[in-house]
Scaffold this motif. Structure first.
Motif, PDB file in Angstrom:
ATOM      1  N   LYS A  77      50.695  44.581  51.904  1.00 50.00           N
ATOM      2  CA  LYS A  77      50.143  45.454  50.866  1.00 50.00           C
ATOM      3  C   LYS A  77      48.735  45.020  50.493  1.00 50.00           C
ATOM      4  CE  LYS A  77      50.971  47.820  46.584  1.00 50.00           C
ATOM      5  NZ  LYS A  77      50.471  49.031  47.250  1.00 50.00           N
ATOM      6  N   ALA A  78      48.503  43.709  50.449  1.00 54.78           N
ATOM      7  CA  ALA A  78      47.160  43.214  50.144  1.00 54.78           C
ATOM      8  C   ALA A  78      46.171  43.704  51.189  1.00 54.78           C
ATOM      9  CB  ALA A  78      47.163  41.691  50.084  1.00 54.78           C
ATOM     10  N   ALA A  79      46.582  43.666  52.453  1.00 52.57           N
ATOM     11  CA  ALA A  79      45.706  44.154  53.519  1.00 52.57           C
ATOM     12  C   ALA A  79      45.485  45.653  53.392  1.00 52.57           C
ATOM     13  CB  ALA A  79      46.303  43.823  54.882  1.00 52.57           C
ATOM     14  N   GLY A  80      46.546  46.392  53.035  1.00 54.75           N
ATOM     15  CA  GLY A  80      46.413  47.829  52.903  1.00 54.75           C
ATOM     16  C   GLY A  80      45.522  48.241  51.755  1.00 54.75           C
ATOM     17  N   ASP A  81      45.506  47.428  50.683  1.00 54.20           N
ATOM     18  CA  ASP A  81      44.717  47.752  49.497  1.00 54.20           C
ATOM     19  C   ASP A  81      43.345  47.085  49.495  1.00 54.20           C
ATOM     20  OD1 ASP A  81      46.711  49.300  48.502  1.00 54.20           O
ATOM     21  OD2 ASP A  81      47.498  47.799  47.123  1.00 54.20           O
ATOM     22  N   ILE A  82      42.983  46.490  50.624  1.00 53.45           N
ATOM     23  CA  ILE A  82      41.804  45.640  50.640  1.00 53.45           C
ATOM     24  C   ILE A  82      40.541  46.385  50.226  1.00 53.45           C
ATOM     25  CG2 ILE A  82      40.884  45.891  53.003  1.00 53.45           C
ATOM     26  CD1 ILE A  82      41.790  42.617  51.228  1.00 53.45           C
ATOM     27  N   PHE A  83      40.492  47.688  50.517  1.00 59.58           N
ATOM     28  CA  PHE A  83      39.330  48.462  50.127  1.00 59.58           C
ATOM     29  C   PHE A  83      39.617  49.360  48.926  1.00 59.58           C
ATOM     30  CE2 PHE A  83      38.045  47.871  54.705  1.00 59.58           C
ATOM     31  CZ  PHE A  83      36.999  47.013  54.417  1.00 59.58           C
ATOM     32  N   GLY A  84      40.719  49.097  48.235  1.00 60.30           N
ATOM     33  CA  GLY A  84      41.029  49.880  47.052  1.00 60.30           C
ATOM     34  C   GLY A  84      40.136  49.489  45.891  1.00 60.30           C
ATOM     35  N   ARG A  85      40.237  50.239  44.817  1.00 60.34           N
ATOM     36  CA  ARG A  85      39.424  49.956  43.647  1.00 60.34           C
ATOM     37  C   ARG A  85      39.889  48.680  42.966  1.00 60.34           C
ATOM     38  NH1 ARG A  85      36.178  54.135  42.044  1.00 60.34           N
ATOM     39  NH2 ARG A  85      36.003  53.254  39.954  1.00 60.34           N
ATOM     40  N   VAL A  86      38.959  47.955  42.391  1.00 56.74           N
ATOM     41  CA  VAL A  86      39.296  46.763  41.620  1.00 56.74           C
ATOM     42  C   VAL A  86      39.145  47.101  40.140  1.00 56.74           C
ATOM     43  CG1 VAL A  86      38.580  45.182  43.445  1.00 56.74           C
ATOM     44  CG2 VAL A  86      36.924  45.875  41.691  1.00 56.74           C
ATOM     45  N   PRO A  87      39.861  46.401  39.261  1.00 60.70           N
ATOM     46  CA  PRO A  87      39.798  46.737  37.831  1.00 60.70           C
ATOM     47  C   PRO A  87      38.535  46.191  37.171  1.00 60.70           C
ATOM     48  CG  PRO A  87      41.275  44.901  38.185  1.00 60.70           C
ATOM     49  CD  PRO A  87      40.851  45.353  39.548  1.00 60.70           C
ATOM     50  N   CYS A  88      37.431  46.878  37.362  1.00 55.36           N
ATOM     51  CA  CYS A  88      36.186  46.463  36.702  1.00 55.36           C
ATOM     52  C   CYS A  88      35.578  47.666  35.993  1.00 55.36           C
ATOM     53  CB  CYS A  88      35.190  45.877  37.706  1.00 55.36           C
ATOM     54  SG  CYS A  88      34.363  47.064  38.771  1.00 55.36           S
ATOM     55  N   LEU A  89      34.887  47.381  34.913  1.00 57.35           N
ATOM     56  CA  LEU A  89      34.308  48.439  34.087  1.00 57.35           C
ATOM     57  C   LEU A  89      32.833  48.640  34.407  1.00 57.35           C
ATOM     58  CD1 LEU A  89      35.848  47.509  30.619  1.00 57.35           C
ATOM     59  CD2 LEU A  89      36.593  49.315  32.176  1.00 57.35           C
ATOM     60  N   PRO A  90      32.353  49.885  34.365  1.00 55.54           N
ATOM     61  CA  PRO A  90      30.910  50.121  34.516  1.00 55.54           C
ATOM     62  C   PRO A  90      30.170  49.650  33.281  1.00 55.54           C
ATOM     63  CG  PRO A  90      32.012  52.156  33.932  1.00 55.54           C
ATOM     64  CD  PRO A  90      33.106  51.129  34.141  1.00 55.54           C
ATOM     65  N   PRO A  91      28.890  49.331  33.396  1.00 58.04           N
ATOM     66  CA  PRO A  91      28.128  48.848  32.241  1.00 58.04           C
ATOM     67  C   PRO A  91      27.898  49.969  31.229  1.00 58.04           C
ATOM     68  CG  PRO A  91      26.658  49.239  34.064  1.00 58.04           C
ATOM     69  CD  PRO A  91      28.054  49.417  34.604  1.00 58.04           C
ATOM     70  N   ARG A 258      21.428  45.830  39.072  1.00 58.73           N
ATOM     71  CA  ARG A 258      22.465  44.826  39.298  1.00 58.73           C
ATOM     72  C   ARG A 258      22.400  43.687  38.271  1.00 58.73           C
ATOM     73  NH1 ARG A 258      23.032  40.970  44.565  1.00 58.73           N
ATOM     74  NH2 ARG A 258      20.772  41.127  44.419  1.00 58.73           N
ATOM     75  N   PHE A 259      21.182  43.278  37.921  1.00 56.92           N
ATOM     76  CA  PHE A 259      21.022  42.183  36.959  1.00 56.92           C
ATOM     77  C   PHE A 259      21.705  42.524  35.637  1.00 56.92           C
ATOM     78  CE2 PHE A 259      18.782  39.589  33.827  1.00 56.92           C
ATOM     79  CZ  PHE A 259      18.697  38.354  34.463  1.00 56.92           C
ATOM     80  N   GLU A 260      21.473  43.715  35.138  1.00 57.28           N
ATOM     81  CA  GLU A 260      22.067  44.127  33.867  1.00 57.28           C
ATOM     82  C   GLU A 260      23.569  44.341  34.006  1.00 57.28           C
ATOM     83  OE1 GLU A 260      22.598  45.231  29.899  1.00 57.28           O
ATOM     84  OE2 GLU A 260      21.057  44.061  30.937  1.00 57.28           O
ATOM     85  N   VAL A 261      23.999  44.904  35.129  1.00 58.67           N
ATOM     86  CA  VAL A 261      25.427  45.121  35.357  1.00 58.67           C
ATOM     87  C   VAL A 261      26.176  43.797  35.303  1.00 58.67           C
ATOM     88  CG1 VAL A 261      27.129  45.777  37.103  1.00 58.67           C
ATOM     89  CG2 VAL A 261      25.176  47.268  36.654  1.00 58.67           C
ATOM     90  N   MET A 262      25.666  42.797  36.021  1.00 58.82           N
ATOM     91  CA  MET A 262      26.328  41.497  36.060  1.00 58.82           C
ATOM     92  C   MET A 262      26.211  40.763  34.721  1.00 58.82           C
ATOM     93  SD  MET A 262      25.309  40.235  39.909  1.00 58.82           S
ATOM     94  CE  MET A 262      26.313  38.751  39.849  1.00 58.82           C
ATOM     95  N   ARG A 263      25.095  40.943  34.043  1.00 61.13           N
ATOM     96  CA  ARG A 263      24.942  40.326  32.717  1.00 61.13           C
ATOM     97  C   ARG A 263      26.020  40.836  31.772  1.00 61.13           C
ATOM     98  NH1 ARG A 263      23.453  41.125  27.793  1.00 61.13           N
ATOM     99  NH2 ARG A 263      23.033  43.343  28.155  1.00 61.13           N
TER     100      ARG A 263
END
Length: 319
Positions: A77-91, A258-263
Motif C-alpha cells: 500500500k505504501a508503494a501504491g500511495d507513493i505519489f498520493g497527496r500528503v497532509p500538508c497545508l498551503p500557505p 518557496r521561501f515563504e511557503v517553507m517559512r
C-alpha cells in the motif's frame, strides 16, 4: 509505451523500496488537505485486523503468518500511495497564480505537453531517499491524476551545486532546444550561499527568462528554500527573494514563493525544521519535496483553470 501518458524523465529511475517510504509530519492543523483535485493520502500503516472475533468481542492474537501478510500488505500500500497527496497545508496570504498561455493552449488542443524542471540540487532531488520522490516526478504524477488523458512529459534538468551563471551555459542545449511549453526554474540559493552579487544573479535570470519566453514557453520561477544554512545569510536571502519576485513582475511570469511557503511550515504550522529538512540543514527530505510539489502542482492546475481537453484555446489567452 502508451500513446497517452504522463511521465517524468530522470536518468536515475529506481524501484520503490520499503526504505524509500516518505514519512509525513502530522501536525494537528495539517491532518486534512484543503485543496481539491486528488484523493487525500491514507495512512499506509492502518491495516485492518485479521484476527478472528472472540465471544468477548476482542480479536484473537494474530499468528506469525497473519502478521507477515499484514506487513507485506502495508508495504504494497505504501508503494501504491507513493505519489498520493500528503497532509500538508498551503500557505496563507500568499498569492500564487501563474500566467500559462502556452500550457493551456497545448492541453486544450490535446497536443503533447513538455515541462522542463530546471535548476540545481533541489530539482535534481538531493535529500530524497529514492529518485521517485524528486519534485519533478511527484509533479508528473499529480498532473497525470488531474489530466489522465493528456500526454504530459516532465523532464528533470536539475544539476546539484550550480549557480545561475552555470545554468545559463546549458540553457539552450538542455532547456530551450527541447521546445518546452513550461519551464519551472529553481534558482538563487547557491548564489546566496556563495555570496555572489544578487543584482548580477537577477540580471542573468532576467536574461534567461527572456530567452525561454522567446523560445515559446511559459515560465515559473522558484525561489530559495527556507532552511538553516540559507537563513544564516538573512540579508542576502531576503534580497534574492525580492529580486526574483521583481524579475517575475518585469517579465510577466509566475514565481513560486518557496521561501515563504517553507517559512510558514515552521513558524505558522509549527513543524520542526528537521521534519522537512535533512541533517545537512539545507536540502528538503521526502516529505518536504512532496509538499512542495503538491502545492506547486495545485497552483499550476488552478492557473490552467477549467478547460476541455482537445478543444483549441487561443495561444495568448490571459489567465
Amino acid at each position: 509505451m502508451p500513446a497517452v501518458s504522463a511521465r517524468a524523465e530522470d536518468p536515475q529511475q529506481a524501484a520503490v523500496s520499503d526504505k524509500a517510504k516518505a514519512e509525513a509530519p502530522k501536525p494537528a492543523a495539517a491532518e486534512k488537505s484543503t485543496e481539491v483535485g486528488d484523493a487525500a493520502a491514507v495512512d499506509p500503516g492502518a491495516a485492518p485486523s485479521t484476527g478472528a472475533p472472540q465471544p468477548n468481542g476482542q480479536s484473537a492474537p494474530k499468528s506469525l503468518a497473519e502478521k507477515a501478510i499484514e506487513k507485506v500488505t502495508r508495504a504494497a500500500k505504501a508503494a501504491g500511495d507513493i505519489f498520493g497527496r500528503v497532509p500538508c497545508l498551503p500557505p496563507k496570504g500568499v498569492r500564487r497564480s501563474f500566467a500559462l498561455p502556452h500550457l493551456v493552449h497545448k492541453l486544450a488542443a490535446g497536443e503533447p505537453v513538455v515541462i522542463v524542471a530546471f535548476g540545481s540540487s533541489s530539482t535534481q532531488g538531493y535529500g530524497t531517499s529514492a529518485p521517485e520522490f524528486t519534485y519533478p516526478n511527484r509533479l508528473a504524477a499529480q498532473l497525470h491524476r488531474k489530466y489522465p488523458t493528456a500526454d504530459i512529459t516532465v523532464v528533470n534538468r536539475g544539476r546539484g551545486g550550480e549557480t545561475a551563471a552555470e545554468m545559463m551555459k546549458r540553457l539552450q542545449a538542455e532547456v530551450t532546444d527541447m521546445k518546452p511549453d513550461l519551464v519551472i526554474w529553481q534558482v538563487g540559493t547557491n548564489a546566496v550561499l556563495r555570496n555572489i552579487d544578487p543584482d548580477a544573479v537577477a540580471q542573468m535570470v532576467q536574461d534567461g527568462v527572456t530567452r525561454i519566453q522567446t523560445a515559446g514557453a511559459d515560465v515559473v520561477l522558484v525561489d530559495l528554500q527556507y532552511s538553516p544554512r540559507v537563513t544564516e545569510h538573512q540579508e542576502g536571502a531576503s534580497k534574492m527573494v525580492r529580486l526574483l519576485s521583481r524579475v517575475a513582475q518585469l517579465r510577466h511570469v509566475g514565481v513560486f514563493p518557496r521561501f515563504e511557503v517553507m517559512r510558514q511550515w515552521h513558524e505558522n504550522q509549527a513543524l520542526p525544521i528537521d521534519s522537512f529538512v535533512i541533517a545537512d540543514g539545507l536540502h528538503m527530505n521526502d516529505w518536504g519535496y512532496a509538499c512542495f510539489a503538491q502545492i506547486l502542482g495545485d497552483d499550476i492546475i488552478r492557473s490552467v483553470g477549467r478547460i476541455k481537453l482537445g478543444v483549441v484555446a487561443p495561444a495568448n489567452r490571459a489567465m
